[in-house]
Write a protein that holds these residues in place. Sequence first.
Motif, PDB file in Angstrom:
ATOM      1  N   GLY A 182       0.817  -1.220   0.000  1.00 12.50           N
ATOM      2  CA  GLY A 182       0.000   0.000   0.000  1.00 12.50           C
ATOM      3  C   GLY A 182       0.845   1.262   0.000  1.00 12.50           C
ATOM      4  N   TYR A 183       2.158   1.090   0.139  1.00 13.56           N
ATOM      5  CA  TYR A 183       3.072   2.238   0.164  1.00 13.56           C
ATOM      6  C   TYR A 183       4.105   2.095  -0.944  1.00 13.56           C
ATOM      7  CZ  TYR A 183       1.122   3.245   4.760  1.00 13.56           C
ATOM      8  OH  TYR A 183       0.270   3.533   5.785  1.00 13.56           O
ATOM      9  N   ARG A 184       4.580   3.250  -1.391  1.00 18.08           N
ATOM     10  CA  ARG A 184       5.601   3.230  -2.447  1.00 18.08           C
ATOM     11  C   ARG A 184       6.839   3.978  -1.969  1.00 18.08           C
ATOM     12  NH1 ARG A 184       5.867   8.236  -4.279  1.00 18.08           N
ATOM     13  NH2 ARG A 184       4.040   9.526  -3.814  1.00 18.08           N
ATOM     14  N   LEU A 200      14.631   9.718  -0.992  1.00 16.90           N
ATOM     15  CA  LEU A 200      14.924   9.592   0.437  1.00 16.90           C
ATOM     16  C   LEU A 200      15.519   8.227   0.777  1.00 16.90           C
ATOM     17  CD1 LEU A 200      11.601  11.177   1.736  1.00 16.90           C
ATOM     18  CD2 LEU A 200      13.824  12.312   1.576  1.00 16.90           C
ATOM     19  N   SER A 201      16.407   8.240   1.760  1.00 17.57           N
ATOM     20  CA  SER A 201      17.072   6.998   2.168  1.00 17.57           C
ATOM     21  C   SER A 201      16.160   6.191   3.084  1.00 17.57           C
ATOM     22  CB  SER A 201      18.363   7.335   2.905  1.00 17.57           C
ATOM     23  OG  SER A 201      18.867   6.176   3.534  1.00 17.57           O
ATOM     24  N   THR A 202      16.224   4.884   2.927  1.00 19.22           N
ATOM     25  CA  THR A 202      15.398   3.997   3.754  1.00 19.22           C
ATOM     26  C   THR A 202      16.215   3.448   4.918  1.00 19.22           C
ATOM     27  OG1 THR A 202      15.969   2.165   2.311  1.00 19.22           O
ATOM     28  CG2 THR A 202      13.900   3.284   1.848  1.00 19.22           C
ATOM     29  N   GLU A 219       9.831  10.368   5.901  1.00 18.75           N
ATOM     30  CA  GLU A 219       8.751   9.627   5.239  1.00 18.75           C
ATOM     31  C   GLU A 219       9.245   9.069   3.904  1.00 18.75           C
ATOM     32  OE1 GLU A 219       5.242  11.932   4.538  1.00 18.75           O
ATOM     33  OE2 GLU A 219       4.092  10.104   4.144  1.00 18.75           O
ATOM     34  N   PHE A 220      10.074   8.017   4.009  1.00 20.92           N
ATOM     35  CA  PHE A 220      10.647   7.460   2.775  1.00 20.92           C
ATOM     36  C   PHE A 220       9.688   6.541   2.031  1.00 20.92           C
ATOM     37  CE2 PHE A 220      12.801   5.504   6.527  1.00 20.92           C
ATOM     38  CZ  PHE A 220      12.105   4.292   6.553  1.00 20.92           C
ATOM     39  N   CYS A 221       8.583   6.153   2.701  1.00 20.36           N
ATOM     40  CA  CYS A 221       7.547   5.379   2.018  1.00 20.36           C
ATOM     41  C   CYS A 221       6.251   6.166   2.085  1.00 20.36           C
ATOM     42  CB  CYS A 221       7.368   4.017   2.679  1.00 20.36           C
ATOM     43  SG  CYS A 221       8.795   2.942   2.500  1.00 20.36           S
ATOM     44  N   LYS A 222       5.648   6.388   0.941  1.00 18.62           N
ATOM     45  CA  LYS A 222       4.407   7.174   0.892  1.00 18.62           C
ATOM     46  C   LYS A 222       3.250   6.296   0.427  1.00 18.62           C
ATOM     47  CE  LYS A 222       6.249  11.699   0.876  1.00 18.62           C
ATOM     48  NZ  LYS A 222       7.111  12.559   0.079  1.00 18.62           N
ATOM     49  N   LYS A 223       2.044   6.711   0.854  1.00 18.71           N
ATOM     50  CA  LYS A 223       0.853   5.940   0.470  1.00 18.71           C
ATOM     51  C   LYS A 223       0.675   5.952  -1.041  1.00 18.71           C
ATOM     52  CE  LYS A 223      -1.856   6.484   4.655  1.00 18.71           C
ATOM     53  NZ  LYS A 223      -2.974   7.162   5.305  1.00 18.71           N
ATOM     54  N   LYS A 224       0.333   4.796  -1.556  1.00 23.24           N
ATOM     55  CA  LYS A 224       0.036   4.709  -2.987  1.00 23.24           C
ATOM     56  C   LYS A 224      -1.323   5.358  -3.231  1.00 23.24           C
ATOM     57  CE  LYS A 224       2.568   0.497  -4.146  1.00 23.24           C
ATOM     58  NZ  LYS A 224       2.432  -0.936  -4.438  1.00 23.24           N
ATOM     59  N   SER A 225      -1.538   5.786  -4.440  1.00 22.95           N
ATOM     60  CA  SER A 225      -2.801   6.435  -4.773  1.00 22.95           C
ATOM     61  C   SER A 225      -3.685   5.495  -5.582  1.00 22.95           C
ATOM     62  CB  SER A 225      -2.537   7.705  -5.578  1.00 22.95           C
ATOM     63  OG  SER A 225      -3.761   8.284  -5.964  1.00 22.95           O
ATOM     64  N   CYS A 226      -4.974   5.470  -5.213  1.00 20.67           N
ATOM     65  CA  CYS A 226      -5.930   4.718  -6.006  1.00 20.67           C
ATOM     66  C   CYS A 226      -6.200   5.519  -7.279  1.00 20.67           C
ATOM     67  CB  CYS A 226      -7.230   4.503  -5.218  1.00 20.67           C
ATOM     68  SG  CYS A 226      -7.318   2.890  -4.408  1.00 20.67           S
ATOM     69  N   PRO A 227      -6.677   4.883  -8.334  1.00 24.51           N
ATOM     70  CA  PRO A 227      -6.955   5.663  -9.546  1.00 24.51           C
ATOM     71  C   PRO A 227      -8.048   6.704  -9.307  1.00 24.51           C
ATOM     72  CG  PRO A 227      -7.749   3.405  -9.761  1.00 24.51           C
ATOM     73  CD  PRO A 227      -6.939   3.452  -8.529  1.00 24.51           C
ATOM     74  N   ASN A 228      -8.069   7.711 -10.129  1.00 23.38           N
ATOM     75  CA  ASN A 228      -9.128   8.720 -10.057  1.00 23.38           C
ATOM     76  C   ASN A 228     -10.477   8.010 -10.151  1.00 23.38           C
ATOM     77  OD1 ASN A 228     -11.031  10.747 -10.763  1.00 23.38           O
ATOM     78  ND2 ASN A 228      -9.356  12.028 -11.502  1.00 23.38           N
ATOM     79  N   PRO A 229     -11.365   8.241  -9.195  1.00 25.01           N
ATOM     80  CA  PRO A 229     -12.611   7.463  -9.217  1.00 25.01           C
ATOM     81  C   PRO A 229     -13.516   7.771 -10.409  1.00 25.01           C
ATOM     82  CG  PRO A 229     -12.693   9.132  -7.500  1.00 25.01           C
ATOM     83  CD  PRO A 229     -11.308   9.144  -8.043  1.00 25.01           C
ATOM     84  N   GLY A 230     -13.310   8.868 -11.090  1.00 24.49           N
ATOM     85  CA  GLY A 230     -14.137   9.207 -12.245  1.00 24.49           C
ATOM     86  C   GLY A 230     -15.378   9.963 -11.839  1.00 24.49           C
ATOM     87  N   GLU A 231     -16.433   9.765 -12.577  1.00 19.21           N
ATOM     88  CA  GLU A 231     -17.669  10.508 -12.319  1.00 19.21           C
ATOM     89  C   GLU A 231     -18.865   9.570 -12.377  1.00 19.21           C
ATOM     90  OE1 GLU A 231     -18.056  13.783 -15.013  1.00 19.21           O
ATOM     91  OE2 GLU A 231     -16.235  14.745 -14.240  1.00 19.21           O
ATOM     92  N   ILE A 232     -19.923   9.978 -11.681  1.00 18.67           N
ATOM     93  CA  ILE A 232     -21.179   9.226 -11.746  1.00 18.67           C
ATOM     94  C   ILE A 232     -22.166  10.102 -12.505  1.00 18.67           C
ATOM     95  CG2 ILE A 232     -23.004   8.078 -10.449  1.00 18.67           C
ATOM     96  CD1 ILE A 232     -21.156   8.002  -8.024  1.00 18.67           C
ATOM     97  N   ARG A 233     -22.769   9.546 -13.524  1.00 17.55           N
ATOM     98  CA  ARG A 233     -23.795  10.311 -14.264  1.00 17.55           C
ATOM     99  C   ARG A 233     -24.986  10.519 -13.338  1.00 17.55           C
ATOM    100  NH1 ARG A 233     -25.638   8.729 -20.094  1.00 17.55           N
ATOM    101  NH2 ARG A 233     -26.840  10.607 -19.746  1.00 17.55           N
ATOM    102  N   ASN A 234     -25.407  11.752 -13.215  1.00 19.58           N
ATOM    103  CA  ASN A 234     -26.538  12.135 -12.361  1.00 19.58           C
ATOM    104  C   ASN A 234     -26.300  11.829 -10.880  1.00 19.58           C
ATOM    105  OD1 ASN A 234     -28.132  12.910 -14.675  1.00 19.58           O
ATOM    106  ND2 ASN A 234     -28.325  10.726 -15.078  1.00 19.58           N
TER     107      ASN A 234
END
Length: 381
Positions: A132-134, A139-141, A156-171
């Motif tokens: 879950g981290y990248r 930075l040195s580990t 903070e040499f390991c950072k949280k990974k990002s989920c993809p952009n959730p996009g949009e919901i029509r209406n």
Amino acid sequence: MTVARPRVPAALPLLGELPRLLLLVLLCLPAVWGDCGLPPEVPNAQPALEGRTSFPEDTVITYKCEESFVKIPGEKDSVICLKGSQWSDIEEFCNRSCEVPTRLNSASLKQPYITQNYFPVGTVVEYECRPGYRREPSLSTKLTCLQNLKWSTAVEFCKKKSCPNPGEIRNGQIDVPDGILFGATISFSCNTGYKLFGSTSSFCLISGSSVQWSDPLPECREIHCPAPPQIDNGIIQGERDHYGYRQSVTYACNKGFTMIGEHSIYCTVNNDEGEWSGPPPECRGKSLTSKVPPTVQKPTTVNVPTTEVSPTSQKTTTKTTTPNAQATRSTPVSRTTKHFHETTPNKGSGTTSGTTRLLSGHTCFTLTGLLGMLVTVGLLT
Ligand SMILES: *[C@@H]1O[C@H](CO)[C@@H](O)[C@H](O)[C@H]1NC(C)=O
């Protein structure tokens, strides 16, 4: 006989040495014969005596390192009382050491360091990112055990990974309160007039070697009102297959019939269900209107308190309605309807929910309908 034989010559010289033997026993009196005495001192360590005062042959004593000292792996940390009242050899085995490195949420210690507990000054340990981290490449580990027996500061040499952009919901809408990084929660909702099918929220969690949303986006489907009610002696103008939120149907009366009520009703939404803003109008033949007067008398008295107006304005309403019916025809209608329209925003000031709108709309057109009847009655008489 053969056994006893050697005893005699051996016992004879012993008897002669008796005074010397006694002297030896007397000299060794403080320490019991065959006892090693207190174990040797070891720098930065304390023997675990456990209240012992005598240390006979084969006694094993283990040492414990003093605070901020740790046993050097592979070194002996105990002594044994040997034959001849001698402790076995022991060397210095405690050294200054950092504590076990800090546990990090984002990273774990690399393999060789996990099982270690001896970290003398200058020791370098290395971390690797948890799932879950990248890795933050710049930075040195690594962390170093410093002279003060503290570890160098963990950046903070390991950072949280990002989920993809959730996009949009029509209406619909996606609520992203805390971003889209690993561990985040997003929630979904539909615009008014649309019903949600699917999940109401999604979490950014580990999926294989990456992170992914736990739930797919929901669907927002348009809420339809039931088919609009058909009316006698009238038609629906331009009737459609479906009526969604805020869409209206307009009624028209057949020739020779008069409309009582609102000519249009509209589709509202209540608890994800479509419903009409009120009943459809009625189309009445002129001959039928003679039946109206008795029904009118009752509602006028009943309707006044339901409008929820202040006592002062309530008086004016009752005052104006009675003379209006007899006197001028067109003006009273507009004046009273205007008055009722003014009350509507008061009722639904904060919320403009479907129910309040429905209620106010309903009272409004029943009253106008009644007034209309009153006028028709007035015209006829
Ligand atoms: C104790 O640690 C120091 C470094 O802090 C090291 O130089 C020394 O060799 C260690 N002593 C032993 C006995 O291992």
